[in-house]
Design a protein around this motif. Structure first.
Motif, PDB file in Angstrom:
ATOM      1  N   SER A  81      -9.502 -22.375  -4.154  1.00  0.00           N
ATOM      2  CA  SER A  81      -9.072 -22.900  -5.455  1.00  0.00           C
ATOM      3  C   SER A  81      -7.874 -22.115  -5.999  1.00  0.00           C
ATOM      4  CB  SER A  81     -10.225 -22.847  -6.461  1.00  0.00           C
ATOM      5  OG  SER A  81     -10.641 -21.507  -6.701  1.00  0.00           O
ATOM      6  N   ASN A  82      -7.587 -20.933  -5.412  1.00  0.00           N
ATOM      7  CA  ASN A  82      -6.429 -20.143  -5.819  1.00  0.00           C
ATOM      8  C   ASN A  82      -5.185 -20.561  -5.049  1.00  0.00           C
ATOM      9  OD1 ASN A  82      -7.939 -18.560  -7.608  1.00  0.00           O
ATOM     10  ND2 ASN A  82      -8.462 -17.081  -6.020  1.00  0.00           N
ATOM     11  N   GLN A  83      -4.027 -20.183  -5.572  1.00  0.00           N
ATOM     12  CA  GLN A  83      -2.772 -20.442  -4.878  1.00  0.00           C
ATOM     13  C   GLN A  83      -2.206 -19.125  -4.354  1.00  0.00           C
ATOM     14  OE1 GLN A  83      -0.025 -22.618  -7.364  1.00  0.00           O
ATOM     15  NE2 GLN A  83      -0.940 -24.574  -6.799  1.00  0.00           N
ATOM     16  N   TYR A  84      -1.764 -19.166  -3.104  1.00  0.00           N
ATOM     17  CA  TYR A  84      -1.204 -17.982  -2.454  1.00  0.00           C
ATOM     18  C   TYR A  84       0.154 -18.364  -1.850  1.00  0.00           C
ATOM     19  CZ  TYR A  84      -6.244 -17.019  -2.544  1.00  0.00           C
ATOM     20  OH  TYR A  84      -7.554 -16.868  -2.914  1.00  0.00           O
ATOM     21  N   GLN A  85       1.228 -17.747  -2.368  1.00  0.00           N
ATOM     22  CA  GLN A  85       2.572 -18.058  -1.872  1.00  0.00           C
ATOM     23  C   GLN A  85       3.217 -16.878  -1.146  1.00  0.00           C
ATOM     24  OE1 GLN A  85       1.546 -18.456  -5.061  1.00  0.00           O
ATOM     25  NE2 GLN A  85       2.248 -20.394  -5.929  1.00  0.00           N
ATOM     26  N   LYS A  86       2.603 -15.697  -1.217  1.00  0.00           N
ATOM     27  CA  LYS A  86       3.173 -14.516  -0.574  1.00  0.00           C
ATOM     28  C   LYS A  86       2.340 -14.107   0.637  1.00  0.00           C
ATOM     29  CE  LYS A  86       5.152 -12.217  -4.676  1.00  0.00           C
ATOM     30  NZ  LYS A  86       5.082 -10.986  -5.494  1.00  0.00           N
ATOM     31  N   VAL A  87       3.029 -13.674   1.697  1.00  0.00           N
ATOM     32  CA  VAL A  87       2.382 -13.053   2.852  1.00  0.00           C
ATOM     33  C   VAL A  87       2.815 -11.590   2.874  1.00  0.00           C
ATOM     34  CG1 VAL A  87       2.120 -13.031   5.351  1.00  0.00           C
ATOM     35  CG2 VAL A  87       2.336 -15.214   4.148  1.00  0.00           C
ATOM     36  N   VAL A  88       1.854 -10.686   2.756  1.00  0.00           N
ATOM     37  CA  VAL A  88       2.117  -9.250   2.665  1.00  0.00           C
ATOM     38  C   VAL A  88       1.642  -8.573   3.954  1.00  0.00           C
ATOM     39  CG1 VAL A  88       1.783  -7.165   1.281  1.00  0.00           C
ATOM     40  CG2 VAL A  88       1.650  -9.428   0.186  1.00  0.00           C
ATOM     41  N   LEU A  89       2.453  -7.678   4.491  1.00  0.00           N
ATOM     42  CA  LEU A  89       2.077  -6.926   5.688  1.00  0.00           C
ATOM     43  C   LEU A  89       2.112  -5.437   5.395  1.00  0.00           C
ATOM     44  CD1 LEU A  89       4.070  -8.795   8.476  1.00  0.00           C
ATOM     45  CD2 LEU A  89       1.672  -9.084   7.880  1.00  0.00           C
ATOM     46  N   ILE A  90       1.036  -4.740   5.768  1.00  0.00           N
ATOM     47  CA  ILE A  90       0.971  -3.282   5.659  1.00  0.00           C
ATOM     48  C   ILE A  90       0.413  -2.749   6.969  1.00  0.00           C
ATOM     49  CG2 ILE A  90      -0.013  -1.310   4.429  1.00  0.00           C
ATOM     50  CD1 ILE A  90      -0.314  -3.082   1.970  1.00  0.00           C
ATOM     51  N   PHE A  91       1.156  -1.888   7.621  1.00  0.00           N
ATOM     52  CA  PHE A  91       0.682  -1.258   8.852  1.00  0.00           C
ATOM     53  C   PHE A  91       0.124   0.120   8.519  1.00  0.00           C
ATOM     54  CE2 PHE A  91       3.392  -4.570  10.356  1.00  0.00           C
ATOM     55  CZ  PHE A  91       2.923  -4.924  11.619  1.00  0.00           C
ATOM     56  N   ASP A  92      -1.038   0.428   9.104  1.00  0.00           N
ATOM     57  CA  ASP A  92      -1.702   1.717   8.874  1.00  0.00           C
ATOM     58  C   ASP A  92      -1.874   2.000   7.400  1.00  0.00           C
ATOM     59  OD1 ASP A  92      -2.539   2.620  11.284  1.00  0.00           O
ATOM     60  OD2 ASP A  92      -0.802   3.844  11.717  1.00  0.00           O
ATOM     61  N   ASN A  93      -2.461   1.052   6.682  1.00  0.00           N
ATOM     62  CA  ASN A  93      -2.745   1.249   5.268  1.00  0.00           C
ATOM     63  C   ASN A  93      -3.611   2.490   5.089  1.00  0.00           C
ATOM     64  OD1 ASN A  93      -2.813   0.691   2.510  1.00  0.00           O
ATOM     65  ND2 ASN A  93      -4.655  -0.560   2.687  1.00  0.00           N
ATOM     66  N   GLY A  94      -3.186   3.371   4.188  1.00  0.00           N
ATOM     67  CA  GLY A  94      -3.919   4.608   3.953  1.00  0.00           C
ATOM     68  C   GLY A  94      -3.330   5.808   4.663  1.00  0.00           C
ATOM     69  N   THR A  95      -2.324   5.569   5.532  1.00  0.00           N
ATOM     70  CA  THR A  95      -1.674   6.665   6.254  1.00  0.00           C
ATOM     71  C   THR A  95      -0.196   6.695   5.886  1.00  0.00           C
ATOM     72  OG1 THR A  95      -3.208   6.414   8.111  1.00  0.00           O
ATOM     73  CG2 THR A  95      -1.176   7.640   8.526  1.00  0.00           C
ATOM     74  N   MET A  96       0.328   7.863   5.580  1.00  0.00           N
ATOM     75  CA  MET A  96       1.739   7.984   5.231  1.00  0.00           C
ATOM     76  C   MET A  96       2.606   7.838   6.478  1.00  0.00           C
ATOM     77  SD  MET A  96       3.761   8.498   2.607  1.00  0.00           S
ATOM     78  CE  MET A  96       2.905   9.473   1.349  1.00  0.00           C
ATOM     79  N   GLY A  97       3.590   6.949   6.415  1.00  0.00           N
ATOM     80  CA  GLY A  97       4.518   6.796   7.524  1.00  0.00           C
ATOM     81  C   GLY A  97       5.574   7.889   7.515  1.00  0.00           C
ATOM     82  N   ASP A  98       6.304   7.994   8.630  1.00  0.00           N
ATOM     83  CA  ASP A  98       7.377   8.986   8.691  1.00  0.00           C
ATOM     84  C   ASP A  98       8.670   8.394   9.248  1.00  0.00           C
ATOM     85  OD1 ASP A  98       6.899   8.729  11.410  1.00  0.00           O
ATOM     86  OD2 ASP A  98       6.031  10.721  11.658  1.00  0.00           O
ATOM     87  N   GLY A  99       8.707   7.072   9.426  1.00  0.00           N
ATOM     88  CA  GLY A  99       9.923   6.417   9.886  1.00  0.00           C
ATOM     89  C   GLY A  99      10.212   6.610  11.359  1.00  0.00           C
ATOM     90  N   SER A 100       9.305   7.248  12.086  1.00  0.00           N
ATOM     91  CA  SER A 100       9.527   7.531  13.505  1.00  0.00           C
ATOM     92  C   SER A 100       9.128   6.341  14.364  1.00  0.00           C
ATOM     93  CB  SER A 100       8.701   8.750  13.922  1.00  0.00           C
ATOM     94  OG  SER A 100       7.314   8.436  13.885  1.00  0.00           O
ATOM     95  N   ALA A 101       9.301   6.495  15.685  1.00  0.00           N
ATOM     96  CA  ALA A 101       8.885   5.444  16.622  1.00  0.00           C
ATOM     97  C   ALA A 101       7.389   5.193  16.531  1.00  0.00           C
ATOM     98  CB  ALA A 101       9.270   5.845  18.048  1.00  0.00           C
TER      99      ALA A 101
END
Length: 539
Positions: free
Chosen positions: A307-327
């Motif tokens: 019954s809700n409307q969803y127009q956005k698709v959100v992606l999060i990799f390793d949610n909860g872990t800080m990234g470092d921009g590395s490979a």
């Protein structure tokens, strides 16, 4: 004569000081004061162009230095009049960056209400060379007024004031697209059409770009894919794309997405969100099972509120872990599509949970500093699978791991507690003896209906079969209620002790079973050569 000269100077000074600041901004005029307003570590100044070369040989440019302050440190300049977006909706800006992959956020704001804004992010593709970046404002609400231009470099990453965080910019201008108007995307998201605007909006350290497929092979030989780099910023850093219309979940409720991950066990969160209300969302998280190879991942949204409307698709990799921009935090993804069916052919898990059956939908969700919870090969036996939990040095006292189907539904049936049968057992490997291990069971649909109990490890650096008696609930928690539908379990290692006190520790667990162990304490050390599930009594 002297009076006339003085009057002339005064008039010239007045005219110069009242010259309007307007687009395009080339910073060349001596009659305009280009006042930048710095915030939270950003510092922008107009200087003599130190890099007269390539596409920019002008005399003046702006230098932006991002120092420590906030990860969103930047600067803004005010215009004399609102920006006219009625015809032109494409910003161009020349940038000289010390490195490839630096993100540049260009934002416009209302001068009296910063809550009225529009922003786009572009990414540098060359280092130590001028390039022209493009910011597509084709969807900017033209009914609003915007008088401020805000610039943030590497939004989500803390600057340090070094050469690595020193940028040049010039020639900010607004033009027409000069080509066909790109359409707003719809599902599936495959990055192939040149007539679709595939631009993602990054947040808190995430950075998505469309690139030529660098890993063509296996299940994905398409020409273009999405690349996500997770930089330092926030542990939930990611990116989203807005669709032309709400997603139709009336028939199809299972997302498929191809992912190329640098490692096994990386968590991938796919979330759908309402365009105007981020509190209206649905999300699923699945862990990668392959490294350096394309795999097709499944996100079962069968429990979504249609019954809700969803127009956005959100992606999060390793949610909860800080990234470092590395490979290690660089992922590829492609072909996000909505399909029919109940997701994969996997069955919902039930007790006992062994993590071994390839036909069962296992999953783990870590929280509170135990986010690095994954299903891995048993370090004592390559033919066995176990759950691995890393309790970080920053973990809370209540950090733990929920055992759940990847669909989030827990077990397929209620744990069959009775008046005379209120025990469960779990095989545990701990680096330390004498620590508390808490086991909690709850109703997956109502987490307020729960019961918790504890046991203490007696073995260090070895497997131990531990018994948990829910008739003896943990102090301060609710007693067992046999009328409740307990169908989900969470385990907490060294409960009550923070990571700051204990330091980072790694734990393993396996064979989550209903019933008493009916055995004395049993162990297996990491030197065992037999199957790790063959328990040997020490009592």
């Amino acid at each position: 004569m002297r009076k006339i000269y003085a009057l002339t100077l005064a008039m010239m000074s007045y005219l110069f000081s009242t010259a309007q600041v307007a687009l395009p901004l080339d910073f060349e005029s001596t009659s305009i004061t280009y006042t930048w307003n710095d915030f939270d570590g950003g510092a922008a100044t107009v200087i003599d162009n130190p890099q007269k070369s390539g596409i920019n040989t002008s005399n003046k440019a702006v230098r932006m230095v991002k120092s420590a302050g906030q990860v969103w440190g930047g600067s803004w300049i005010g215009l004399s009049n609102p920006i006219d977006f009625t015809t032109n909706k494409l910003f161009k800006m020349k940038v000289y960056s010390p490195r490839v992959g630096a993100t540049v956020l260009l934002k416009v704001e209302n001068q009296t209400n910063a809550g009225i804004f529009f922003e786009k992010t572009a990414t540098t593709t060359v280092a130590n060379t001028w390039e022209e970046l493009t910011f597509d404002y084709s969807t900017v609400p033209t009914s609003n007024q915007y008088q401020h231009i805000v610039l943030i470099f590497d939004n989500g990453t803390m600057g340090d004031g070094s050469a690595n965080f020193t940028f040049l910019l010039d020639d900010i201008r607004l033009i027409s697209s000069g080509g066909p108007v790109l359409s707003t995307p719809t599902l599936p998201i495959d990055f192939e059409s040149s007539s679709v605007n595939w631009a993602f909006t990054d947040f808190d350290g995430g950075a998505v770009t469309k690139i030529a497929n660098p890993q063509s092979g296996g299940i994905n030989t398409s020409s273009t894919v999405g690349k996500m780099i997770k930089n330092a910023g926030q542990t939930w850093a990611g990116s989203f794309i807005s669709l032309a219309s709400p997603i139709d979940f009336s028939t199809n409720k299972v997302f498929k997405m191809k992912v190329f991950s640098p490692r096994i066990g990386a968590k991938v969160l796919l979330k759908v969100e309402n365009l105007n209300d981020g509190g209206i969302f649905f999300q699923k998280e699945v862990a990668t099972t392959l490294a350096n190879s394309w795999e097709d991942m499944t996100f079962d949204c069968s429990a979504i509120n249609t019954s809700n409307q969803y127009q956005k698709v959100v992606l999060i990799f390793d949610n909860g872990t800080m990234g470092d921009g590395s490979a290690n935090f660089t992922f590829l993804f492609d072909d996000i599509m909505l399909t029919a069916g109940s997701g994969s052919s996997l069955t919902q898990m039930n007790l006992p949970v062994t993590f071994d059956l390839t036909t069962v939908d296992y999953g783990l969700i870590g929280f509170g500093g135990a986010e690095a919870s994954t299903i891995v090969v048993d370090p004592t036996n390559a033919s066995n699978k176990v759950a691995k939990v890393i309790k970080a040095a920053t973990a809370e006292t209540w950090a733990g791991t929920t055992v759940t189907a990847a669909s989030g539904l827990g077990f397929s049936s209620k744990i069959p507690f009775t008046v005379s049968a209120q025990k469960m057992s779990v095989r545990v490997w701990s680096p330390d003896a004498g620590i508390k291990v808490r086991l909690k069971v709850e109703d997956h649909a109502d987490p307020t209906k729960s019961v918790e109990t504890e046991a203490t490890t007696t073995v260090a650096n070895g497997w131990q079969l531990m018994e948990f008696n829910f008739a003896n609930q943990a102090s301060g928690t609710s007693a067992i209620n046999l009328a409740y539908n307990y169908d989900k379990a969470s385990i907490f290692f060294n409960f009550g002790t923070s990571g700051a006190t204990a330091g980072e520790k790694t734990y393993y667990f396996d064979d989550v079973t209903f019933g008493s162990t009916q055995l004395p304490v049993t162990t297996l050390s990491f030197s065992a050569t037999k199957n790790s599930k063959q328990l040997s009594s020490t009592g």
